[in-house]
Design an enzyme around this catalytic site. Structure first.
Site, mmCIF file in Angstrom:
data_model
loop_
_atom_site.group_PDB
_atom_site.id
_atom_site.type_symbol
_atom_site.label_atom_id
_atom_site.label_comp_id
_atom_site.label_asym_id
_atom_site.label_seq_id
_atom_site.Cartn_x
_atom_site.Cartn_y
_atom_site.Cartn_z
ATOM 1 N N GLY A 1 0.789 -1.226 0.000
ATOM 2 C CA GLY A 1 0.000 0.000 0.000
ATOM 3 C C GLY A 1 0.821 1.276 0.000
ATOM 4 N N MET B 1 -3.995 -6.958 -6.859
ATOM 5 C CA MET B 1 -3.478 -7.998 -7.740
ATOM 6 C C MET B 1 -4.557 -9.000 -8.139
ATOM 7 S SD MET B 1 -0.646 -6.755 -8.111
ATOM 8 C CE MET B 1 0.435 -7.859 -8.942
ATOM 9 N N LEU C 1 -10.024 -8.119 -12.961
ATOM 10 C CA LEU C 1 -11.414 -7.747 -12.728
ATOM 11 C C LEU C 1 -12.300 -8.195 -13.896
ATOM 12 C CD1 LEU C 1 -10.512 -4.242 -11.383
ATOM 13 C CD2 LEU C 1 -11.542 -6.095 -10.042
ATOM 14 N N ASN D 1 -5.796 2.548 -12.610
ATOM 15 C CA ASN D 1 -4.789 1.587 -12.177
ATOM 16 C C ASN D 1 -3.413 2.183 -12.441
ATOM 17 O OD1 ASN D 1 -3.751 -0.920 -11.199
ATOM 18 N ND2 ASN D 1 -3.350 -1.548 -13.309
ATOM 19 N N HIS E 1 0.518 0.941 -13.385
ATOM 20 C CA HIS E 1 1.263 -0.231 -13.863
ATOM 21 C C HIS E 1 2.736 0.153 -13.981
ATOM 22 C CE1 HIS E 1 1.835 -4.066 -15.902
ATOM 23 N NE2 HIS E 1 2.546 -3.437 -16.806
ATOM 24 N N SER F 1 2.916 3.938 -15.413
ATOM 25 C CA SER F 1 1.779 4.522 -16.132
ATOM 26 C C SER F 1 0.510 4.470 -15.297
ATOM 27 C CB SER F 1 1.500 3.727 -17.417
ATOM 28 O OG SER F 1 2.669 3.596 -18.214
ATOM 29 N N LEU G 1 -6.612 -5.947 -20.067
ATOM 30 C CA LEU G 1 -5.684 -5.921 -18.938
ATOM 31 C C LEU G 1 -4.507 -4.980 -19.235
ATOM 32 C CD1 LEU G 1 -4.925 -7.131 -16.172
ATOM 33 C CD2 LEU G 1 -3.600 -8.863 -17.406
ATOM 34 N N ASP G 2 -4.295 -3.992 -18.342
ATOM 35 C CA ASP G 2 -3.176 -3.038 -18.506
ATOM 36 C C ASP G 2 -3.250 -2.318 -19.846
ATOM 37 O OD1 ASP G 2 -0.964 -5.484 -17.014
ATOM 38 O OD2 ASP G 2 -2.257 -3.986 -16.075
HETATM 39 C C1 GRF Z 1 3.388 -1.235 -7.487
HETATM 40 O O1 GRF Z 1 4.659 -1.475 -8.002
HETATM 41 C C2 GRF Z 1 2.428 -1.003 -8.594
HETATM 42 O O2 GRF Z 1 3.012 -0.504 -9.767
HETATM 43 C C3 GRF Z 1 1.900 -2.361 -8.888
HETATM 44 O O3 GRF Z 1 1.897 -3.057 -7.666
HETATM 45 C C4 GRF Z 1 2.838 -2.469 -6.800
HETATM 46 C C5 GRF Z 1 2.065 -2.133 -5.569
HETATM 47 O O4 GRF Z 1 2.791 -1.450 -4.691
HETATM 48 N N1 GRF Z 1 0.571 -2.260 -9.426
HETATM 49 P P1 GRF Z 1 2.100 -0.864 -3.361
HETATM 50 O O5 GRF Z 1 1.244 -1.969 -2.751
HETATM 51 O O6 GRF Z 1 1.268 0.328 -3.764
HETATM 52 O O7 GRF Z 1 3.264 -0.508 -2.503
#
Ligand code: GRF
Length: 197
Positions: free
Chosen positions: A11, A85, A88, A102, A104, A131, A139-140
């Site tokens: 987080g 993770m 959806l 999101n 990425h 991004s 996805l992404d």
């Molecule tokens: C981050 O690297 C983000 O790009 C990816 O997951 C990781 C999550 O990091 N989607 P955090 O939980 O916000 O520290």
């Protein structure tokens, strides 16, 4: 504007958003994992949180429906995936169309999916980055909002690159959330609209 943040892990993006946004407020944090450190961050910030363990549901759609129900009780203007993770369902994405972000860790459309830092290194790329995008069914793959990039150094490995990209994430995600909450950013049929205020 009301923001709900979905997490699965540490987080740190949630924390950056909590620390930096001004035009919006995080009204709830929802995690699909009980061990997500981001839940501790929400607690310390005095923000309601909920755990929805996807293992408790028979299929993706029923989990997503439970998530939509939980999220909608907070009446969000924006839903932010921050290290969430889970893939959806189209129903979920459609329900939040135009108000679902999101982040990425790559310069999309490069390197959708996992292990983006190692893939950039293996490809011999000269730069890498992150991004923020609107989430669509691909996805992404949704329309891009903000990107940030950093040079790849000869001394870099996946860990050092990830660390530098992570710090860029903590800059661009709060910016994107603030722009949306301030009404400066929206997704139209033509794509992403940002007023030039
Ligand atoms: C981050 O690297 C983000 O790009 C990816 O997951 C990781 C999550 O990091 N989607 P955090 O939980 O916000 O520290």
């Amino acid at each position: 504007a009301r923001v709900v943040v979905l997490i699965s892990g540490s987080g740190s993006n949630l924390q950056a958003i909590l620390d930096k946004i001004e035009a919006g407020q995080v009204v709830a944090v929802i995690s699909n994992r009980a061990d997500a450190f981001g839940l501790k961050r929400a607690e310390l910030a005095g923000i309601p949180s909920q755990i929805l363990d996807h293992k408790g549901f028979s299929d993706r759609l029923s989990f997503d429906q439970a998530m939509m129900q939980a999220i909608d009780t907070y009446q969000p203007d924006l839903v932010v995936l921050a290290g969430f993770m889970r893939i959806l369902s189209p129903e979920f994405v459609q329900h939040y169309s135009g108000r679902l972000f999101n982040i990425h860790p790559s310069l999309l459309p490069l390197y959708k999916g996992m292990h983006t830092h190692q893939r950039a290194l293996d490809a011999g790329d000269l730069e890498h980055g992150c991004s923020v995008h609107f989430v669509t069914e691909e996805l992404d793959g949704g329309p891009l909002v903000i990107q940030a990039k950093t040079p790849i150094l000869t001394s870099d490995d996946a860990a050092s690159l990830q660390e530098r990209v992570h710090s860029l994430e903590h800059i661009i995600y709060p910016l994107a959330v603030d722009w949306f909450c301030a009404g400066r950013l929206r997704l139209t049929a033509e794509g992403v609209w940002l007023d030039d205020q």
